[in-house]
Design a protein around this motif. Structure first.
Motif, PDB file in Angstrom:
ATOM      1  N   THR A 136       0.851  -1.193   0.000  1.00 38.26           N
ATOM      2  CA  THR A 136       0.000   0.000   0.000  1.00 38.26           C
ATOM      3  C   THR A 136       0.883   1.238   0.000  1.00 38.26           C
ATOM      4  O   THR A 136       1.748   1.391   0.865  1.00 38.26           O
ATOM      5  N   SER A 138       1.210   5.400   0.245  1.00 39.73           N
ATOM      6  CA  SER A 138       0.503   6.549   0.809  1.00 39.73           C
ATOM      7  C   SER A 138       0.094   7.519  -0.294  1.00 39.73           C
ATOM      8  O   SER A 138       0.616   7.483  -1.411  1.00 39.73           O
ATOM      9  N   ASP A 140       0.702  10.647  -0.674  1.00 44.03           N
ATOM     10  CA  ASP A 140       1.764  11.528  -1.151  1.00 44.03           C
ATOM     11  C   ASP A 140       2.902  10.776  -1.834  1.00 44.03           C
ATOM     12  O   ASP A 140       3.860  11.389  -2.334  1.00 44.03           O
ATOM     13  N   GLN A 143       5.594   7.199   1.436  1.00 44.85           N
ATOM     14  CA  GLN A 143       5.650   6.116   2.408  1.00 44.85           C
ATOM     15  C   GLN A 143       4.846   4.931   1.888  1.00 44.85           C
ATOM     16  O   GLN A 143       3.986   5.077   1.019  1.00 44.85           O
ATOM     17  N   ALA A 144       5.123   3.766   2.452  1.00 43.89           N
ATOM     18  CA  ALA A 144       4.401   2.567   2.027  1.00 43.89           C
ATOM     19  C   ALA A 144       4.447   1.527   3.137  1.00 43.89           C
ATOM     20  O   ALA A 144       5.339   1.554   3.997  1.00 43.89           O
ATOM     21  N   THR A 145       3.488   0.632   3.113  1.00 47.58           N
ATOM     22  CA  THR A 145       3.486  -0.526   4.005  1.00 47.58           C
ATOM     23  C   THR A 145       3.318  -1.775   3.145  1.00 47.58           C
ATOM     24  O   THR A 145       2.783  -1.714   2.038  1.00 47.58           O
ATOM     25  N   ARG A 187       7.535  -1.470   6.638  1.00 45.93           N
ATOM     26  CA  ARG A 187       7.204  -0.069   6.365  1.00 45.93           C
ATOM     27  C   ARG A 187       8.382   0.535   5.612  1.00 45.93           C
ATOM     28  O   ARG A 187       9.542   0.250   5.923  1.00 45.93           O
TER      29      ARG A 187
END
Length: 203
Positions: A136, A138, A140, A143-145, A187
């Motif tokens: 996933t 973000s 913007d 960032q991601a997970t 993350r």
């Protein structure tokens, strides 16, 4: 005025009027296109396609980053693995944990390279029965997970003084090994140099 002249006058009037009207519509359309924030036809679709492409590239970059990490651990290229983390990253691998890249480097140098940890990851493999990976990004894009499912081969050092350990060492076996099903919860952050691991935990 004769009837033929009157008809000709009417035609000329309507032709001139149509030309003026057409010029007005064209001018209005041009002015609308030049308004702040106005987009030419198809621009919205083009931006949507560009966003989709960027998301696809980011997901693939994160997937490759994770594969690089697991390959580095399997090949005992621990210095390579450390460089995949951002400076303040956190790592937890089956009970071995560290906060900050310096501590992560120390973890790999001792618990892994010198086989001093209670449990060490040796290899990873995937099964078609496992759940699909989930990444996933973000809003913007910074960032991601992610969740990566896999099986890990765990190595547990043998007790130093046991008879079983001594017999195993005579056969070249230094640790007890077994496979375990689990998943990585991760993350990520994106900087000037691309994606880095901000936190990684195997459960």
């Amino acid at each position: 005025m004769t009837e033929s002249k009157m008809n000709g006058t009417r035609r000329a009037f309507f032709l001139r009027g149509g030309a003026v009207l057409g010029a007005g519509v064209a001018a209005t359309a041009t002015a609308t296109a030049l308004l702040p924030g106005a987009l030419p036809p198809g621009a919205d679709r083009l931006q949507e396609l560009q966003r989709d492409l960027t998301l696809h590239q980011d997901r693939e970059a994160i997937r490759q980053l994770h594969l690089t990490f697991t390959a580095a651990v399997e090949n005992q290229a621990y210095d390579t693995a450390v460089e995949l983390f951002e400076f303040h990253a956190a790592l937890e691998l089956s009970g071995a944990s560290a906060a900050g890249r310096t501590a992560i480097r120390q973890l790999f140098a001792t618990q892994y390279r010198q086989q001093l940890g209670p449990v060490v990851h040796n290899a990873y493999r995937h099964s078609p029965l496992q759940q699909p990976d989930l990444i996933t990004i973000s809003a913007d894009g910074a960032q991601a997970t992610a969740t990566f499912h896999c099986e890990v081969e765990l190595s547990t050092p043998l007790p130093p003084n046991s008879t079983l350990a001594q017999m195993a060492r005579l056969q070249g076996q230094m640790a007890e090994r077994h496979w375990q099903v689990g998943r990585f919860e991760a993350r990520y952050v994106k900087g000037a140099g691309g994606w880095k691991i901000a936190a990684l935990r195997f459960t």
